[in-house]
Motif scaffolding. Structure first.
Motif, PDB file in Angstrom:
ATOM      1  N   ILE A  63     -38.947   3.220  -6.297  1.00 30.29           N
ATOM      2  CA  ILE A  63     -38.138   2.239  -5.585  1.00 30.29           C
ATOM      3  C   ILE A  63     -36.691   2.699  -5.488  1.00 30.29           C
ATOM      4  CG2 ILE A  63     -37.381   0.699  -7.443  1.00 30.29           C
ATOM      5  CD1 ILE A  63     -38.457  -1.610  -5.555  1.00 30.29           C
ATOM      6  N   ALA A  64     -36.261   3.542  -6.428  1.00 27.72           N
ATOM      7  CA  ALA A  64     -34.932   4.134  -6.317  1.00 27.72           C
ATOM      8  C   ALA A  64     -34.822   4.953  -5.037  1.00 27.72           C
ATOM      9  CB  ALA A  64     -34.647   5.012  -7.538  1.00 27.72           C
ATOM     10  N   ILE A  65     -35.870   5.726  -4.723  1.00 28.31           N
ATOM     11  CA  ILE A  65     -35.857   6.526  -3.493  1.00 28.31           C
ATOM     12  C   ILE A  65     -35.852   5.617  -2.269  1.00 28.31           C
ATOM     13  CG2 ILE A  65     -37.005   8.341  -2.165  1.00 28.31           C
ATOM     14  CD1 ILE A  65     -38.406   9.184  -4.779  1.00 28.31           C
ATOM     15  N   MET A  66     -36.630   4.553  -2.308  1.00 30.17           N
ATOM     16  CA  MET A  66     -36.650   3.619  -1.188  1.00 30.17           C
ATOM     17  C   MET A  66     -35.263   3.041  -0.926  1.00 30.17           C
ATOM     18  SD  MET A  66     -40.242   1.668  -2.086  1.00 30.17           S
ATOM     19  CE  MET A  66     -39.962   0.364  -0.883  1.00 30.17           C
ATOM     20  N   MET A  67     -34.555   2.678  -1.979  1.00 31.84           N
ATOM     21  CA  MET A  67     -33.201   2.140  -1.814  1.00 31.84           C
ATOM     22  C   MET A  67     -32.265   3.191  -1.230  1.00 31.84           C
ATOM     23  SD  MET A  67     -32.586  -0.118  -5.225  1.00 31.84           S
ATOM     24  CE  MET A  67     -33.732  -1.398  -5.746  1.00 31.84           C
ATOM     25  N   ALA A  68     -32.381   4.434  -1.723  1.00 28.63           N
ATOM     26  CA  ALA A  68     -31.525   5.499  -1.205  1.00 28.63           C
ATOM     27  C   ALA A  68     -31.801   5.741   0.277  1.00 28.63           C
ATOM     28  CB  ALA A  68     -31.742   6.775  -2.010  1.00 28.63           C
ATOM     29  N   LEU A  69     -33.065   5.697   0.664  1.00 29.34           N
ATOM     30  CA  LEU A  69     -33.417   5.879   2.085  1.00 29.34           C
ATOM     31  C   LEU A  69     -32.827   4.760   2.935  1.00 29.34           C
ATOM     32  CD1 LEU A  69     -37.128   6.968   1.583  1.00 29.34           C
ATOM     33  CD2 LEU A  69     -35.342   8.384   2.632  1.00 29.34           C
ATOM     34  N   ARG A  70     -32.886   3.526   2.445  1.00 30.78           N
ATOM     35  CA  ARG A  70     -32.295   2.412   3.192  1.00 30.78           C
ATOM     36  C   ARG A  70     -30.784   2.575   3.311  1.00 30.78           C
ATOM     37  NH1 ARG A  70     -34.527  -3.393   1.480  1.00 30.78           N
ATOM     38  NH2 ARG A  70     -32.842  -3.931   2.923  1.00 30.78           N
ATOM     39  N   CYS A  71     -30.161   3.100   2.279  1.00 31.25           N
ATOM     40  CA  CYS A  71     -28.717   3.372   2.356  1.00 31.25           C
ATOM     41  C   CYS A  71     -28.405   4.407   3.434  1.00 31.25           C
ATOM     42  CB  CYS A  71     -28.183   3.864   1.014  1.00 31.25           C
ATOM     43  SG  CYS A  71     -28.106   2.606  -0.276  1.00 31.25           S
ATOM     44  N   ALA A  72     -29.361   5.314   3.669  1.00 29.85           N
ATOM     45  CA  ALA A  72     -29.189   6.339   4.693  1.00 29.85           C
ATOM     46  C   ALA A  72     -29.560   5.849   6.082  1.00 29.85           C
ATOM     47  CB  ALA A  72     -30.026   7.572   4.337  1.00 29.85           C
ATOM     48  N   GLY A  73     -29.970   4.593   6.195  1.00 28.70           N
ATOM     49  CA  GLY A  73     -30.323   4.032   7.496  1.00 28.70           C
ATOM     50  C   GLY A  73     -31.704   4.415   7.979  1.00 28.70           C
ATOM     51  N   VAL A  74     -32.542   4.912   7.086  1.00 28.76           N
ATOM     52  CA  VAL A  74     -33.907   5.308   7.466  1.00 28.76           C
ATOM     53  C   VAL A  74     -34.754   4.054   7.643  1.00 28.76           C
ATOM     54  CG1 VAL A  74     -35.979   6.549   6.749  1.00 28.76           C
ATOM     55  CG2 VAL A  74     -33.715   7.502   6.248  1.00 28.76           C
ATOM     56  N   THR A  75     -35.442   3.994   8.773  1.00 30.11           N
ATOM     57  CA  THR A  75     -36.256   2.813   9.066  1.00 30.11           C
ATOM     58  C   THR A  75     -37.420   3.207   9.970  1.00 30.11           C
ATOM     59  OG1 THR A  75     -36.149   0.514   9.827  1.00 30.11           O
ATOM     60  CG2 THR A  75     -34.860   2.131  11.078  1.00 30.11           C
ATOM     61  N   ALA A  76     -38.109   2.222  10.510  1.00 34.17           N
ATOM     62  CA  ALA A  76     -39.298   2.468  11.321  1.00 34.17           C
ATOM     63  C   ALA A  76     -38.983   3.391  12.494  1.00 34.17           C
ATOM     64  CB  ALA A  76     -39.864   1.145  11.835  1.00 34.17           C
ATOM     65  N   GLY A  77     -39.877   4.362  12.730  1.00 36.60           N
ATOM     66  CA  GLY A  77     -39.716   5.300  13.832  1.00 36.60           C
ATOM     67  C   GLY A  77     -39.000   6.580  13.458  1.00 36.60           C
ATOM     68  N   HIS A  78     -38.349   6.600  12.308  1.00 39.54           N
ATOM     69  CA  HIS A  78     -37.659   7.810  11.864  1.00 39.54           C
ATOM     70  C   HIS A  78     -38.633   8.758  11.146  1.00 39.54           C
ATOM     71  CE1 HIS A  78     -33.644   5.425  11.784  1.00 39.54           C
ATOM     72  NE2 HIS A  78     -33.781   6.086  12.921  1.00 39.54           N
TER      73      HIS A  78
END
Length: 373
Positions: A63-78
């Protein structure tokens, strides 16, 4: 014959029991179970150790990685480029934020191959995820160049590399946010699941604070979708104590790696990881000692018969080999070959020099016997 398990889990507690029990009892007696000073103290000390502005304890490394990805703006379609030689959690975190993991080759040091990453970047690519594996930070220079050239974000999975460095800079501090795991067998491990996210970005830090506590602001208003992902106080207090002696524990691992390197370097059937004194740009912490071995399975059997435990990391699977996940499996020849050869030898601070020499004696004897047959 010696009995050397791959990892001695009871020793994690037994070796420091006298110091740990008052710490654990103190948390319990105070009723300080969640989001209390023990956690905040650990976060401050972890940030200082890593040389970053912010560090946050969370429930686990995935879940730490998931949070970091969200901080990077990673979302559906990326798309996010991830090495196939890693634990499935690296790619799963990408999937769980709605994006697509694109699997890349690893290089000779078993870390992500930047040249292969370059071939896999498309107009959908949002981020590159170097997995700092086995206690080593990859050469980040070409990764940083690719990210700048293509306007991509970097999110690091440093679950196995807390405190490892490239050119004096700690794993997890090169991109938007970095992550680590505190699973018990990690170099800095607690007595259960745990993880951390760290960053120099005030904006990312503010979002992580919200995400780990259900998206709630300091007023209690829910302002974004979040998670229930808080590192509990007992584990935080244990980690804060262990962090004080962490540099010494790392030096012990490096000393073990030196013995392995000296004793095994002339065995042509083995490919060893870089030694601790071989590459001045790298400071490796040796979370694992991952070798490549000819006739690996026979070697494992020989070591087991002589009391030495080994591990084929992740059960021997590379992520692209999980066909039901539907990920790309093309042009991963080195990683595919590696899956038949890679092996972890015992590497932890409960081991004595005598233990390591015994392991090396058994490996040497195995290949000498094979040569004379």
């Amino acid at each position: 014959m010696k009995n050397i398990p791959f990892f001695n889990y009871p020793a994690l507690f037994r070796e420091e029991k006298l110091e740990l029990m008052p710490i654990i009892e103190g948390v319990l007696e105070r009723g300080a179970f969640v989001m209390q000073e023990d956690l905040f103290s650990f976060e401050r000390n972890l940030a200082e150790y890593l040389g970053v502005k912010h560090a946050f304890g969370v429930a686990d490394g995935t879940i730490a990685i998931m949070m970091a990805l969200r901080c990077a703006g990673v979302t559906a379609g990326h798309e996010v480029v991830v090495p196939s030689h890693t634990f499935v959690a690296s790619a799963a975190a990408v999937h769980h934020v709605g994006a697509i993991p694109v699997l890349a080759e690893c290089a000779g040091d078993h870390l992500i191959d930047s040249a292969d990453v370059a071939e896999r970047i498309t107009d959908k690519t949002k981020a590159i995820m170097p997995v700092q594996l086995n206690g080593r930070t990859t050469n980040m220079d070409p990764i940083l160049e690719l990210a700048a050239q293509h306007e991509l974000k970097i999110v690091e999975d440093s679950a196995q590399a807390l405190g490892s460095k490239h050119k004096g800079r700690c794993a997890g501090t090169f991109g938007v946010a970095g992550t680590c795991s505190f699973y018990p067998s990690k170099t800095l491990g607690c007595f259960g699941d745990g993880g951390a996210v760290f960053t120099d970005s005030d904006e990312a830090a503010a979002l992580i604070k919200l995400m780990r506590d259900h998206g709630r602001s300091t007023t209690g208003e829910v302002v974004t979708w979040g998670y229930n992902s808080r590192l509990d106080n007992v584990q935080a207090a244990v980690l804060d104590f262990k962090l004080k002696s962490y540099p010494q524990k790392i030096e012990r691992r490096r000393a073990i790696a030196r013995i392995y390197a000296e004793r095994l370097r002339d065995i042509s059937e083995l490919t060893l990881p870089p030694g601790p004194d071989e590459e001045p740009d790298h400071y490796d912490i040796y979370q694992n000692y991952e070798i490549e071995a000819v006739t690996r399975d026979a070697l494992r059997y020989h070591l087991k018969q002589n009391g030495v435990g080994t591990i084929v990391q992740w059960g021997g699977w590379m992520i692209h080999q999980f066909g039901k996940l539907g990920l790309n499996a093309d042009n991963l020849e080195f990683t595919e070959k590696l899956s038949e050869r890679f092996l972890l030898l015992p590497m932890n601070t409960s081991l004595s020099d005598e233990d390591i020499h015994y392991i090396c004696d058994q490996i040497t004897r195995f290949y000498r016997q094979a040569t004379t047959i």
